[in-house]
Design a protein around this motif. Structure first.
Motif, PDB file in Angstrom:
ATOM      1  N   MET A  38      25.913  10.880   4.485  1.00 55.73           N
ATOM      2  CA  MET A  38      25.408   9.505   4.430  1.00 55.73           C
ATOM      3  C   MET A  38      23.909   9.505   4.120  1.00 55.73           C
ATOM      4  O   MET A  38      23.133  10.220   4.729  1.00 55.73           O
ATOM      5  CB  MET A  38      25.643   8.833   5.793  1.00 55.73           C
ATOM      6  N   THR A  39      23.539   8.698   3.130  1.00 60.29           N
ATOM      7  CA  THR A  39      22.115   8.603   2.803  1.00 60.29           C
ATOM      8  C   THR A  39      21.731   7.134   2.643  1.00 60.29           C
ATOM      9  O   THR A  39      22.578   6.254   2.576  1.00 60.29           O
ATOM     10  CB  THR A  39      21.787   9.302   1.477  1.00 60.29           C
ATOM     11  N   ILE A  40      20.442   6.894   2.602  1.00 58.72           N
ATOM     12  CA  ILE A  40      19.924   5.557   2.353  1.00 58.72           C
ATOM     13  C   ILE A  40      19.243   5.583   0.990  1.00 58.72           C
ATOM     14  O   ILE A  40      18.352   6.395   0.755  1.00 58.72           O
ATOM     15  CB  ILE A  40      18.918   5.157   3.466  1.00 58.72           C
ATOM     16  N   PRO A  93      17.664  10.947   4.060  1.00 59.92           N
ATOM     17  CA  PRO A  93      18.827  11.287   4.884  1.00 59.92           C
ATOM     18  C   PRO A  93      18.955  10.254   5.984  1.00 59.92           C
ATOM     19  O   PRO A  93      17.955   9.800   6.531  1.00 59.92           O
ATOM     20  CB  PRO A  93      18.460  12.647   5.475  1.00 59.92           C
ATOM     21  N   SER A  94      20.179   9.835   6.288  1.00 62.69           N
ATOM     22  CA  SER A  94      20.308   8.804   7.305  1.00 62.69           C
ATOM     23  C   SER A  94      20.510   9.427   8.669  1.00 62.69           C
ATOM     24  O   SER A  94      21.458   9.153   9.375  1.00 62.69           O
ATOM     25  CB  SER A  94      21.444   7.855   6.966  1.00 62.69           C
ATOM     26  N   GLN A  95      19.580  10.321   9.011  1.00 66.32           N
ATOM     27  CA  GLN A  95      19.541  10.797  10.387  1.00 66.32           C
ATOM     28  C   GLN A  95      18.105  11.142  10.715  1.00 66.32           C
ATOM     29  O   GLN A  95      17.314  11.428   9.837  1.00 66.32           O
ATOM     30  CB  GLN A  95      20.447  12.009  10.553  1.00 66.32           C
ATOM     31  N   GLY A  96      17.776  11.072  11.967  1.00 66.19           N
ATOM     32  CA  GLY A  96      16.422  11.374  12.380  1.00 66.19           C
ATOM     33  C   GLY A  96      15.460  10.271  12.004  1.00 66.19           C
ATOM     34  O   GLY A  96      15.858   9.184  11.609  1.00 66.19           O
ATOM     35  N   ILE A  97      14.176  10.566  12.148  1.00 68.57           N
ATOM     36  CA  ILE A  97      13.149   9.574  11.877  1.00 68.57           C
ATOM     37  C   ILE A  97      12.465   9.897  10.560  1.00 68.57           C
ATOM     38  O   ILE A  97      11.972  10.994  10.356  1.00 68.57           O
ATOM     39  CB  ILE A  97      12.108   9.533  13.019  1.00 68.57           C
ATOM     40  N   THR A  98      12.501   8.933   9.640  1.00 66.07           N
ATOM     41  CA  THR A  98      11.767   9.058   8.394  1.00 66.07           C
ATOM     42  C   THR A  98      10.519   8.202   8.509  1.00 66.07           C
ATOM     43  O   THR A  98      10.611   7.004   8.752  1.00 66.07           O
ATOM     44  CB  THR A  98      12.613   8.558   7.209  1.00 66.07           C
ATOM     45  N   THR A 105      15.611  -8.442  -8.072  1.00 62.81           N
ATOM     46  CA  THR A 105      16.355  -7.277  -8.536  1.00 62.81           C
ATOM     47  C   THR A 105      15.987  -6.057  -7.719  1.00 62.81           C
ATOM     48  O   THR A 105      14.881  -5.945  -7.204  1.00 62.81           O
ATOM     49  CB  THR A 105      16.050  -6.977 -10.012  1.00 62.81           C
ATOM     50  N   GLY A 106      16.918  -5.148  -7.651  1.00 62.81           N
ATOM     51  CA  GLY A 106      16.691  -3.925  -6.914  1.00 62.81           C
ATOM     52  C   GLY A 106      18.021  -3.394  -6.429  1.00 62.81           C
ATOM     53  O   GLY A 106      19.072  -4.013  -6.654  1.00 62.81           O
ATOM     54  N   PHE A 107      17.964  -2.249  -5.778  1.00 65.09           N
ATOM     55  CA  PHE A 107      19.189  -1.626  -5.308  1.00 65.09           C
ATOM     56  C   PHE A 107      18.942  -1.059  -3.924  1.00 65.09           C
ATOM     57  O   PHE A 107      17.943  -0.398  -3.675  1.00 65.09           O
ATOM     58  CB  PHE A 107      19.607  -0.515  -6.266  1.00 65.09           C
ATOM     59  N   LEU A 108      19.858  -1.383  -3.003  1.00 67.08           N
ATOM     60  CA  LEU A 108      19.699  -0.902  -1.637  1.00 67.08           C
ATOM     61  C   LEU A 108      21.067  -0.608  -1.054  1.00 67.08           C
ATOM     62  O   LEU A 108      21.942  -1.471  -1.011  1.00 67.08           O
ATOM     63  CB  LEU A 108      18.976  -1.967  -0.794  1.00 67.08           C
ATOM     64  N   LYS A 109      21.260   0.640  -0.659  1.00 65.52           N
ATOM     65  CA  LYS A 109      22.536   1.024  -0.075  1.00 65.52           C
ATOM     66  C   LYS A 109      22.275   1.888   1.144  1.00 65.52           C
ATOM     67  O   LYS A 109      21.498   2.838   1.080  1.00 65.52           O
ATOM     68  CB  LYS A 109      23.347   1.803  -1.114  1.00 65.52           C
ATOM     69  N   VAL A 110      22.888   1.519   2.254  1.00 66.37           N
ATOM     70  CA  VAL A 110      22.731   2.289   3.484  1.00 66.37           C
ATOM     71  C   VAL A 110      24.103   2.846   3.846  1.00 66.37           C
ATOM     72  O   VAL A 110      24.994   2.102   4.234  1.00 66.37           O
ATOM     73  CB  VAL A 110      22.186   1.417   4.630  1.00 66.37           C
ATOM     74  N   GLY A 111      24.262   4.154   3.672  1.00 68.52           N
ATOM     75  CA  GLY A 111      25.572   4.756   3.876  1.00 68.52           C
ATOM     76  C   GLY A 111      26.550   4.134   2.891  1.00 68.52           C
ATOM     77  O   GLY A 111      26.311   4.136   1.695  1.00 68.52           O
TER      78      GLY A 111
END
Lengths: 227, 355
Positions: free
Chosen positions: B1-3, B23-28, B53-59
């Motif tokens: 899983m990524t953001i 990476p969708s874990q820990g603190i970025t 406009t833009g693109f955003l996907k979380v997992g």
């Protein structure tokens, strides 16, 4: 003390002020909210129109309303063609006139109360899953409570005190459209100072009590720490 | 899983142009100077800033693409603002329940009790907002965001409005978020100290653009990046407790480049720790000194040298592929005849344990 027609005038006045305030809160709240949030270029235009009754002589406002509401006016004519009666010299006409006359006294306190809340609490509510309507009722309305209180009392008191507009569009029909302020005028005109004293003193006391409650309650509800 | 985040925004005096995956874990952590666009970026991810406009996907959740936009209240996020921004008309308990009451029961992952305990706010529940200190308010705000069981927690400089004492009060709670919850966190900050303590992953921003991203320990010591310069330039080292010396009250911390000896800390053996070594606390010798009071001496190879100012140099040292920074005068460097590739000994005067 109070004659029968004075009592009728008192009841009509209170009824008029209550209905006017209630309707103004219903209509004024969304308008005030829009004014507080909008970044429209034409916002100033609406603000000027809403403030107009503050500076216009009531007789001018009353005169135009009379023309509009009468059988030959656009609103009165429309009412008649729909099978109703023209609104001039009726209680409904008075309500409409009072609403326009007292509009700034309701909308302006609401608008400044909404503006004072700022964007942040609404944004926070959005990140806590509240839909726009939900956050309006759960955040904006409670936080603007002092504004609602001020708007209600000012709208009510201002309607109780109106004279010029009522005289122009309501006439002076006892038991139907005669309100307190006009009843006082009538008493003075025929030198019934005793009656005028009773009514004037009553209005003075009522107005003072209403303002007193606004300031006392607003102090109790004041939200000093917004952060 | 990524953001995945891709946005290009042009405003009158500001351009934001970002395209990254984290990476969708820990603190970025997103690090940059004020006005570099890091808060705007965070607000875009939350949906608070509208952009066409833009693109955003979380997992597997798509929040924005060319045709599609999820409004903020339908995004499973928690957002902690710079100021606590608690609702003044509700008490602490009601503030905490505000978001909780608005999510589906089946989405409960973090219980209210867990959030309350994690932030240590149980004694405050019945208080009014204006009866709380700034630090307490911010802890309530963090718990309120957590109570919605977010899939992503966004924090916009949550400590910057607080004084030093309050910062230290909250920091342990933030660390426990990192250790006890599996929620990915994006943490915006302009304080390297906070990032060293909390973050795993780092995105560096400047003037609306991402200049680099990677692990915190790598970016902290990259001489081509701003973090590796100035008074607070430091290296971040991951180590673990390897033993204690009860006679002298010492604790040993092993890392790939050797073993640190520090004053005794009551930490279990094998527990991971973070160490921060400030560049000005590191000195170099050509031979291993035995006649010295300094305990932490490591063999190292000079990886890079860059002038810091008129009189000083910043040196990047490789200790078995772990990097340390060292700040020296140009005169010392010339006396020791330092050059890239040269084998030296790094003497570390002080080391801060970040836990």
């Amino acid at each position: 003390m109070l004659s029968e027609s004075d009592l009728a005038a008192l009841i009509i006045t209170l009824k008029l002020a209550s209905i006017t305030t209630l309707l103004l809160l219903l209509i004024g709240t969304p308008i005030a909210w829009w004014l507080s949030q909008s970044r429209s270029r034409f916002k100033f235009l609406f603000e000027a129109i809403i403030a107009l009754p503050l500076v216009l002589p009531p007789t001018v406002l009353g005169f135009y309303l009379l023309v509009a509401l009468g059988p030959n006016g656009p609103i009165g004519g429309l009412m008649q063609s729909l099978g109703g009666q023209s609104l001039a010299f009726t209680f409904s006409g008075l309500v409409l006139g009072s609403m326009i006359y007292s509009m700034p006294f309701v909308i302006q306190p609401l608008q400044s109360a909404f503006t004072a809340i700022g964007k942040r609490p609404m944004e926070v509510a959005a990140t806590l899953r509240a839909s726009p309507l939900d956050r309006f009722f759960s955040i904006a309305v409670p936080l603007a409570r002092p504004g609602f209180l001020t708007a209600s009392v000012l709208g009510f008191a201002h309607t109780v005190g109106e004279f010029g507009v009522v005289l122009m569009i309501g006439g002076n029909i006892p038991g139907e459209t005669q309100v307190l302020s006009i009843a006082i005028y009538d008493h003075v005109e025929i030198l019934e100072y005793n009656q005028a004293h009773w009514l004037s003193g009553g209005l003075l006391l009522l107005s003072f009590l209403m303002l007193l409650s606004v300031y006392a309650l607003n102090r109790r509800f004041s939200i000093t720490d917004r952060c | 899983m990524t953001i995945e985040v891709r946005y290009t925004i042009k405003r009158q005096d500001f351009i934001l142009d970002v395209d990254f995956k984290i990476p969708s874990q820990g603190i970025t952590a997103i690090f940059g100077q004020s006005g570099c666009g890091k808060t705007t970026l965070l607000r875009i991810i939350a949906g608070l800033e509208s952009c066409q406009t833009g693109f955003l996907k979380v997992g597997d959740m798509l929040w924005q693409d060319e045709q599609f936009l999820v409004p903020p209240h339908q995004r499973s996020i928690g957002y902690v603002f710079q100021e606590a921004s608690l609702f003044a008309h509700l008490n602490v308990q009601k503030n905490l329940e505000y978001g909780l009451r608005r999510i589906n029961k089946k989405d409960y992952k973090v219980s209210l009790q867990q959030a309350i305990d994690l932030l240590g706010i149980r004694p405050l529940l019945q208080r009014k907002i204006h009866q709380l200190s700034g630090g307490e308010q911010q802890r309530v705000a963090i718990a309120r965001a957590l109570a919605t069981s977010p899939k992503l927690l966004l924090m916009d400089e949550p400590l910057s409005a607080l004084d030093l004492k309050r910062k230290h009060e909250i920091m342990p709670y933030l660390e426990s978020l990192h250790d006890e919850l599996s929620i990915p966190i994006i943490y915006v900050s302009h304080a390297p100290g906070e990032i060293a303590r909390l973050a795993d992953h780092l995105i560096l921003m400047d003037a609306g653009k991402i200049i680099d991203s990677g692990s915190v320990s790598e970016l902290f010591t990259r001489l081509d990046l701003p973090l590796a310069h100035g008074d607070k330039a430091s290296a971040l080292i991951h180590a673990q407790v390897s033993g204690h010396d009860m006679e002298f009250n010492l604790t040993y911390l092993d890392f790939p480049g050797g073993r640190f000896t520090v004053s005794y800390k009551p930490i279990e053996i094998n527990h991971p720790v973070r160490l921060r070594v400030i560049a000005r606390d590191v000195s170099l010798t050509l031979e291993h000194q035995s006649q010295t009071s300094i305990l932490n001496i490591f063999p190292a190879v000079i990886a890079e040298i860059l002038p810091e100012n008129d009189s000083q140099l910043m040196i990047r040292l490789s200790l078995n592929s772990v990097f340390l920074l060292c700040r020296l005068t140009k005169k010392s460097a010339s006396l020791l005849d330092l050059s890239v590739g040269k084998a030296v000994y790094a003497q570390v005067k002080t080391v801060a344990l970040l836990l």
